[in-house]
Motif scaffolding. Structure first.
Motif, PDB file in Angstrom:
ATOM      1  N   THR A   1       0.849  -1.197   0.000  1.00 44.76           N
ATOM      2  CA  THR A   1       0.000   0.000   0.000  1.00 44.76           C
ATOM      3  C   THR A   1       0.875   1.233   0.000  1.00 44.76           C
ATOM      4  O   THR A   1       1.792   1.345   0.817  1.00 44.76           O
ATOM      5  CB  THR A   1      -0.875   0.011   1.272  1.00 44.76           C
ATOM      6  OG1 THR A   1      -1.625  -1.200   1.310  1.00 44.76           O
ATOM      7  CG2 THR A   1      -1.816   1.215   1.265  1.00 44.76           C
ATOM      8  N   ARG A   2       0.601   2.139  -0.899  1.00 43.71           N
ATOM      9  CA  ARG A   2       1.350   3.394  -0.881  1.00 43.71           C
ATOM     10  C   ARG A   2       0.565   4.412  -0.047  1.00 43.71           C
ATOM     11  O   ARG A   2      -0.638   4.557  -0.220  1.00 43.71           O
ATOM     12  CB  ARG A   2       1.544   3.907  -2.308  1.00 43.71           C
ATOM     13  CG  ARG A   2       2.392   5.185  -2.370  1.00 43.71           C
ATOM     14  CD  ARG A   2       1.532   6.374  -2.679  1.00 43.71           C
ATOM     15  NE  ARG A   2       2.196   7.622  -2.407  1.00 43.71           N
ATOM     16  CZ  ARG A   2       2.287   8.639  -3.268  1.00 43.71           C
ATOM     17  NH1 ARG A   2       1.783   8.523  -4.472  1.00 43.71           N
ATOM     18  NH2 ARG A   2       2.863   9.758  -2.901  1.00 43.71           N
ATOM     19  N   VAL A   3       1.255   5.090   0.843  1.00 41.20           N
ATOM     20  CA  VAL A   3       0.601   6.110   1.658  1.00 41.20           C
ATOM     21  C   VAL A   3       1.288   7.456   1.472  1.00 41.20           C
ATOM     22  O   VAL A   3       2.464   7.531   1.105  1.00 41.20           O
ATOM     23  CB  VAL A   3       0.602   5.744   3.164  1.00 41.20           C
ATOM     24  CG1 VAL A   3      -0.213   4.491   3.399  1.00 41.20           C
ATOM     25  CG2 VAL A   3       2.026   5.574   3.687  1.00 41.20           C
ATOM     26  N   GLU A   4       0.513   8.502   1.710  1.00 43.09           N
ATOM     27  CA  GLU A   4       1.043   9.869   1.636  1.00 43.09           C
ATOM     28  C   GLU A   4       0.267  10.685   2.649  1.00 43.09           C
ATOM     29  O   GLU A   4      -0.963  10.676   2.661  1.00 43.09           O
ATOM     30  CB  GLU A   4       0.834  10.417   0.227  1.00 43.09           C
ATOM     31  CG  GLU A   4       1.473  11.779  -0.027  1.00 43.09           C
ATOM     32  CD  GLU A   4       0.750  12.938   0.614  1.00 43.09           C
ATOM     33  OE1 GLU A   4       1.393  13.715   1.322  1.00 43.09           O
ATOM     34  OE2 GLU A   4      -0.473  13.042   0.433  1.00 43.09           O
ATOM     35  N   ASN A   5       0.961  11.370   3.539  1.00 36.10           N
ATOM     36  CA  ASN A   5       0.298  12.226   4.517  1.00 36.10           C
ATOM     37  C   ASN A   5       1.256  13.343   4.918  1.00 36.10           C
ATOM     38  O   ASN A   5       1.691  13.444   6.071  1.00 36.10           O
ATOM     39  CB  ASN A   5      -0.152  11.405   5.732  1.00 36.10           C
ATOM     40  CG  ASN A   5      -1.463  11.921   6.294  1.00 36.10           C
ATOM     41  OD1 ASN A   5      -1.944  12.972   5.894  1.00 36.10           O
ATOM     42  ND2 ASN A   5      -2.044  11.191   7.237  1.00 36.10           N
ATOM     43  N   PHE A   6       1.594  14.171   3.912  1.00 33.85           N
ATOM     44  CA  PHE A   6       2.586  15.236   4.098  1.00 33.85           C
ATOM     45  C   PHE A   6       3.875  14.679   4.709  1.00 33.85           C
ATOM     46  O   PHE A   6       4.280  13.579   4.386  1.00 33.85           O
ATOM     47  CB  PHE A   6       2.022  16.357   4.977  1.00 33.85           C
ATOM     48  CG  PHE A   6       0.949  17.191   4.324  1.00 33.85           C
ATOM     49  CD1 PHE A   6       1.046  17.583   2.999  1.00 33.85           C
ATOM     50  CD2 PHE A   6      -0.170  17.594   5.037  1.00 33.85           C
ATOM     51  CE1 PHE A   6       0.062  18.365   2.412  1.00 33.85           C
ATOM     52  CE2 PHE A   6      -1.154  18.372   4.457  1.00 33.85           C
ATOM     53  CZ  PHE A   6      -1.040  18.761   3.141  1.00 33.85           C
ATOM     54  N   CYS A   7       4.449  15.426   5.638  1.00 33.42           N
ATOM     55  CA  CYS A   7       5.752  15.058   6.191  1.00 33.42           C
ATOM     56  C   CYS A   7       5.651  13.901   7.171  1.00 33.42           C
ATOM     57  O   CYS A   7       6.665  13.387   7.647  1.00 33.42           O
ATOM     58  CB  CYS A   7       6.401  16.262   6.857  1.00 33.42           C
ATOM     59  SG  CYS A   7       6.561  17.631   5.701  1.00 33.42           S
ATOM     60  N   ALA A   8       4.429  13.494   7.492  1.00 32.79           N
ATOM     61  CA  ALA A   8       4.243  12.311   8.336  1.00 32.79           C
ATOM     62  C   ALA A   8       4.170  11.043   7.488  1.00 32.79           C
ATOM     63  O   ALA A   8       3.855   9.967   8.005  1.00 32.79           O
ATOM     64  CB  ALA A   8       2.971  12.461   9.173  1.00 32.79           C
ATOM     65  N   THR A   9       4.490  11.142   6.217  1.00 35.79           N
ATOM     66  CA  THR A   9       4.322  10.006   5.304  1.00 35.79           C
ATOM     67  C   THR A   9       5.084   8.758   5.768  1.00 35.79           C
ATOM     68  O   THR A   9       4.545   7.654   5.769  1.00 35.79           O
ATOM     69  CB  THR A   9       4.759  10.425   3.877  1.00 35.79           C
ATOM     70  OG1 THR A   9       3.845  11.419   3.406  1.00 35.79           O
ATOM     71  CG2 THR A   9       4.763   9.253   2.926  1.00 35.79           C
ATOM     72  N   GLY A  10       6.348   8.919   6.161  1.00 36.40           N
ATOM     73  CA  GLY A  10       7.132   7.766   6.598  1.00 36.40           C
ATOM     74  C   GLY A  10       6.539   7.128   7.838  1.00 36.40           C
ATOM     75  O   GLY A  10       6.441   5.893   7.950  1.00 36.40           O
ATOM     76  N   SER A  11       6.117   7.959   8.784  1.00 38.50           N
ATOM     77  CA  SER A  11       5.498   7.444  10.006  1.00 38.50           C
ATOM     78  C   SER A  11       4.148   6.804   9.695  1.00 38.50           C
ATOM     79  O   SER A  11       3.739   5.836  10.342  1.00 38.50           O
ATOM     80  CB  SER A  11       5.313   8.570  11.025  1.00 38.50           C
ATOM     81  OG  SER A  11       6.581   9.021  11.473  1.00 38.50           O
ATOM     82  N   GLU A  12       3.468   7.343   8.694  1.00 35.62           N
ATOM     83  CA  GLU A  12       2.174   6.774   8.296  1.00 35.62           C
ATOM     84  C   GLU A  12       2.363   5.374   7.716  1.00 35.62           C
ATOM     85  O   GLU A  12       1.540   4.474   7.958  1.00 35.62           O
ATOM     86  CB  GLU A  12       1.518   7.720   7.282  1.00 35.62           C
ATOM     87  CG  GLU A  12       0.069   7.448   6.963  1.00 35.62           C
ATOM     88  CD  GLU A  12      -0.885   7.738   8.117  1.00 35.62           C
ATOM     89  OE1 GLU A  12      -1.113   6.806   8.907  1.00 35.62           O
ATOM     90  OE2 GLU A  12      -1.405   8.863   8.227  1.00 35.62           O
ATOM     91  N   ALA A  13       3.454   5.182   6.980  1.00 36.29           N
ATOM     92  CA  ALA A  13       3.752   3.849   6.447  1.00 36.29           C
ATOM     93  C   ALA A  13       3.996   2.877   7.596  1.00 36.29           C
ATOM     94  O   ALA A  13       3.488   1.740   7.604  1.00 36.29           O
ATOM     95  CB  ALA A  13       4.966   3.910   5.521  1.00 36.29           C
ATOM     96  N   LEU A  14       4.745   3.330   8.591  1.00 37.42           N
ATOM     97  CA  LEU A  14       5.028   2.460   9.751  1.00 37.42           C
ATOM     98  C   LEU A  14       3.751   2.162  10.525  1.00 37.42           C
ATOM     99  O   LEU A  14       3.548   1.054  11.018  1.00 37.42           O
ATOM    100  CB  LEU A  14       6.063   3.150  10.652  1.00 37.42           C
ATOM    101  CG  LEU A  14       6.502   2.371  11.894  1.00 37.42           C
ATOM    102  CD1 LEU A  14       7.031   0.976  11.526  1.00 37.42           C
ATOM    103  CD2 LEU A  14       7.578   3.145  12.663  1.00 37.42           C
ATOM    104  N   ARG A  15       2.883   3.153  10.570  1.00 36.23           N
ATOM    105  CA  ARG A  15       1.608   2.953  11.269  1.00 36.23           C
ATOM    106  C   ARG A  15       0.789   1.838  10.595  1.00 36.23           C
ATOM    107  O   ARG A  15       0.224   0.975  11.269  1.00 36.23           O
ATOM    108  CB  ARG A  15       0.834   4.271  11.253  1.00 36.23           C
ATOM    109  CG  ARG A  15      -0.513   4.241  11.917  1.00 36.23           C
ATOM    110  CD  ARG A  15      -1.022   5.680  12.010  1.00 36.23           C
ATOM    111  NE  ARG A  15      -2.349   5.763  12.561  1.00 36.23           N
ATOM    112  CZ  ARG A  15      -3.444   6.092  11.863  1.00 36.23           C
ATOM    113  NH1 ARG A  15      -3.343   6.345  10.579  1.00 36.23           N
ATOM    114  NH2 ARG A  15      -4.616   6.175  12.461  1.00 36.23           N
ATOM    115  N   GLY A  16       0.774   1.864   9.276  1.00 37.88           N
ATOM    116  CA  GLY A  16       0.042   0.821   8.550  1.00 37.88           C
ATOM    117  C   GLY A  16       0.593  -0.558   8.864  1.00 37.88           C
ATOM    118  O   GLY A  16      -0.162  -1.510   9.138  1.00 37.88           O
TER     119      GLY A  16
END
Lengths: 398, 480
Positions: free
Chosen positions: A82-97
């Motif tokens: 899954t590709r995620v994008e959430n501004f500068c929290a994008t990397g943390s959002e990937a880890l959250r997933g």
């Protein structure tokens, strides 16, 4: 009452490339390097990964849309990506997933990887134009850049707390000088030289009152994490790092459209932190959080974040900065790896790069930067602009 | 009796001294005239200045009553896309307004006034606004650059509350080819000055004025003020002599303070005359350009009831000298400026979005919650007030006339700008509402948290490749 994420997920492997102006490496090269280190660190093979999350922000500058850039680069064998994008929290959002995937029991092992290649644009800084409001932005948004958006935090902070321009800039200069000192000790950092408070204060103005050294670097990089269920973690390694809290808070719109937000703090950070402390059962963050990697895109961001994270009382971070509290040898070291200040901010990678430092510190593997006996580490990303933002907040520990 | 019911004007903040231009590029076969001229800021043009004058004119007047808007200019931004319709949208006028552009001659300002008068005197229309504005760019080093200034005037014509009745007019039309510009050309061409002066101004203006005097059986001494343009300062005085007017009757031409303002000139002089007028005064105004329109007004006792206007006087007093000719070239897009690759990135203007959101973009309308009264920008369907959150209980709320307090700001050297640093900030509006805006007509050193700002309609961007002039509102320190 929801249970939260505490002690349900463990990080068992991480990888992080050197960050910098990597003219000879593509985003794909960086993904491969971060991936290799992460699975070697976890002691697993590619086939063990059952699901993956991929974070990248400016896909148009490098890899393109969707999850296929990562799956085909790493030759992931038809697993869900899954590709995620959430501004500068994008990397943390990937880890959250990835964390939620294993916490749910749906998978045993998941991966998060973030990458950004910012240095193929042809200019310094981030791509132009306000990107917060979509097609409307060219019609009604100011001619803004990221430094300017955060400078407005500093303007207001100085006015609210009666700091003269010199006094305010001096406070901010100490924030950057501290991070530069830490970056010198980190071979993976982009910028690795000491910078004095005087140099910082006298640097050219980028967006008043922020000067060149108040701004983080712009770089390329990638970082990755392998996570598993907490109860399985010790099968992989003796020193897994456990997720104690994982929160995201996103603006409701009231900061920029209603008249109560004071623009001397970030409301989303304040809210995400309060929830994270509750989730991790932390009562006194100033005493209990051993160290943190916070979103120091600009020096002022780090300064107000110290207050938002309850490390410093409101309006009084200057006292802690002056006292050296956040230095590597201080009571609560911040940006032990050099921060965004020295790593730059390849957006999709930054959250995972921060976690890489907390992970290594908790495992006692931070080399010259190692702090003594850390118990809890926090990572914090601020995406968007202070008044219209996405915050991620992780707390990890042994 | 129909006539003028309100007036307004706009002069841009910058002035450039004629010597500044002369010392940079000289003038072809001439010397610097004394004084200075008004120069539009880089984000101003004919259309934005027209809106500025119209807002001055509409101070205290209900906009719902305006049912016509005529625009006179020679420098309309759009050849196709009605410029007066953009002005009407910026003023948030009703959709049933009649709009028309009057272009192609420097007498188009008076032509628009006469047409507006025709519309209101028979009751066909109730209140027609006339805007006249010009922002003419001359070739560097040429006489047009030397003499042309930028500015705008606005008049409201109607039958109720008339401050100056339009008593009559006399027009002459000649294909007088003193200056011309073909479609698609940027700069004017001009014939010899002596021809323009001797066969043009000094013959055609007296012809129109004499025609008017004869038609109404008046003499020049019947007028308190006579206003007419002339590119040549000395000839301006000679025309008065030829008409038999005393120098005290002649309305100051503003040649040495604003410049020759094209279509807007006669109307700006009229506004200046109205500012000084007493009940019963007669004012004669003549334009020049392929002939001349001469108009004759009689001031009523309602002149004293005109509310606070910036008009010409306050606009003249509000100024900042532009000391650099090079910056002037950059402002007028006469020197290609390096905007960096970031500045070169530009998406097409989404026209369907612009139309759908026209009240937001052009009229600066947001919404106001009918339940809790909170104003918000841009328009929201769900109330932003945390403890309200009402859904679909909104009405339109216009922010353009509201002043605000500058909540925070920065001066940004990274943002691509013709005039760095790009200054922008967050505005808290009086009465509620907050949003972020570019700031204009200010210097970073003078900007302070907590200062009072007002909103001004500006050209936000110019997309030359796609032929788009994009407009929006900016904040500016309140002009006092």
């Amino acid at each position: 009452m929801a249970e939260g994420i505490k002690d349900k997920v463990a990080i068992i492997g991480m990888g992080c490339t050197k960050f910098g102006e990597l003219w000879d490496q593509s985003a794909e090269d960086l993904m491969v390097d971060a991936f290799k280190e992460a699975i070697e660190d976890a002691g697993i093979e590619k086939k063990d990964i059952e699901a993956a999350w991929f974070g990248t922000h400016f896909e148009q500058l490098s890899v393109g849309k969707g999850a296929t850039p990562m799956s085909t680069t790493l030759k992931l064998p038809f697993i869900p990506v899954t590709r995620v994008e959430n501004f500068c929290a994008t990397g943390s959002e990937a880890l959250r997933g990835a964390c939620y995937a294993v916490a749910s029991g749906a998978y045993d092992i998941a991966m998060a990887l973030g990458v950004e290649k910012l240095k193929d644009t042809g200019y310094g800084g981030l791509p132009g134009g306000p990107s917060l409001m979509g097609t409307r932005s060219m019609l009604i948004a100011p001619n803004m850049t990221a430094p300017g958006a955060f400078a407005m935090l500093a303007t207001r902070y100085f006015a609210q707390y009666g700091l003269s321009p010199e006094g305010g800039k001096n406070m901010l200069a100490k924030v950057s000088a501290k991070s530069h000192h830490n970056g010198v000790l980190n071979p993976k950092a982009h910028l690795r030289r000491e910078v004095t408070v005087e140099q910082i204060m006298n640097a050219p103005i980028i967006a008043w009152p922020l000067g060149l050294f108040d701004c983080c670097g712009v770089s390329d990089g990638s970082a990755a994490a392998i996570v598993t269920r907490a109860d399985m973690a010790k099968k992989f390694r003796p020193d897994p790092v456990y997720v104690k809290a994982l929160q995201i808070a996103v603006s409701s719109g009231e900061e920029m459209m209603y008249n109560t937000w004071d623009s001397t703090h970030v409301e989303t950070t304040t809210r995400a932190a309060a929830k994270a402390y509750e989730e991790a059962a932390i009562k006194n963050p100033r005493e209990e959080i051993s160290m943190a990697e916070v979103h120091d895109c600009f020096s002022i961001t780090e300064a107000v974040t110290m207050e938002d994270l309850q490390f410093s009382p409101r309006g009084r971070v200057k006292e802690d900065i002056d006292a050296g509290r956040f230095n590597l040898d201080g009571e609560q070291p911040i940006q032990t790896d050099g921060g965004l200040k020295c790593f730059g901010h390849p957006i999709g990678a930054s959250g995972l790069r921060m976690m890489y430092e907390m992970y290594k510190q908790l495992q006692g593997k931070a080399g010259e930067r190692q702090i003594r006996d850390p118990k809890f580490g926090a990572t914090h990303n601020l995406g968007g602009f202070p008044g219209m933002s996405v915050i991620s907040m992780f707390i990890v520990g042994l | 009796m129909a006539g003028i019911t309100s007036y307004g004007a706009y002069i841009p903040r910058y002035r450039i001294n004629h010597n500044t231009i002369f010392s940079a590029v000289g003038f072809l076969g001439t010397f610097p005239a004394p004084g200075e001229k008004a120069v539009a800021n880089w984000d101003e043009d004919t259309l934005s200045m027209a809106v500025g004058a119209a807002i001055d004119c509409l101070n205290g007047i209900e906009r719902e009553k305006i049912d016509g808007l005529y625009f006179g200019t020679t420098t309309q931004p759009y050849m196709l896309r009605q410029n007066s319709a953009i002005i009407a949208a910026a003023l948030d006028l009703q959709p049933n307004v009649r709009t028309a552009d009057f272009v192609g001659s420097t007498k188009s300002g008076t032509a628009a006034v006469l047409s507006a008068f025709d519309a209101v005197k028979g009751g066909e229309r109730s209140n027609v606004m006339v805007c006249a504005s010009d922002c003419r760019t001359g070739k560097p080093g040429g006489p047009q650059e030397h003499l042309y200034g930028d500015g705008a005037a606005a008049l409201l014509l109607g039958n109720d509350g008339v401050i100056a009745t339009l008593e009559g007019s006399y027009s002459v039309s000649y294909d007088f080819p003193d200056r011309w510009k073909a479609s698609g050309e940027r700069f004017e061409h001009a014939w010899e000055d002596r021809f323009i002066r001797d066969a043009g101004y000094s013959k055609i203006i007296p012809e129109a004025i004499s025609g008017l005097l004869n038609k109404y059986n008046l003499t020049i001494q019947d007028f308190a003020k006579v206003a007419y343009p002339c590119l040549y300062p000395r000839e301006h005085g000679n025309i008065a002599k030829r008409l038999g007017a005393d120098p005290s009757q002649v309305q100051e031409s503003m040649l040495a303070t604003v410049g020759d303002i094209g279509s807007a000139g006669p109307l700006m002089m009229l506004v200046a005359a109205l500012e000084e007028a007493k009940p019963g005064d007669r004012i004669l105004v003549a334009s020049f350009g392929n002939g001349s329109d001469a108009l004759f007004f009689q001031v009523t006792d309602r002149i004293a009831k005109v509310g606070d206007r910036r008009g010409i006087k306050k606009n003249l007093a509000f100024k900042k000298e532009l000391t650099s000719y090079e910056r002037y070239l950059a402002f007028r897009n006469l020197a290609p400026m390096e905007m960096g690759m970031r500045g070169e990135e530009s998406a097409p203007t989404p026209m369907s979005t612009l139309f759908r959101e026209r009240k937001t973009v052009l009229a600066l309308c947001g919404s106001k919650c009918k339940r809790c009264g909170t104003p918000q920008f841009p328009y929201q369907r769900i109330c932003v007030k945390p403890d309200c959150g009402a859904v679909d209980e909104m009405e339109y709320y216009r922010f353009s006339g509201k002043n605000g307090i500058l909540f925070t700001y920065t001066g940004d050297n990274l943002a691509a700008s013709i005039d760095p640093p790009a200054i922008y900030g967050v505005v808290d509006f009086e009465g509620g509402g907050r949003s972020q805006f570019d700031l204009t007509d200010c210097d970073l050193d003078s900007v302070k948290v907590g200062m009072s700002v007002e909103m001004t309609f500006r050209r936000k961007y110019l997309d030359e490749a796609r032929g788009v002039h994009g407009y929006f509102w900016k904040a500016t320190p309140v002009r006092n």
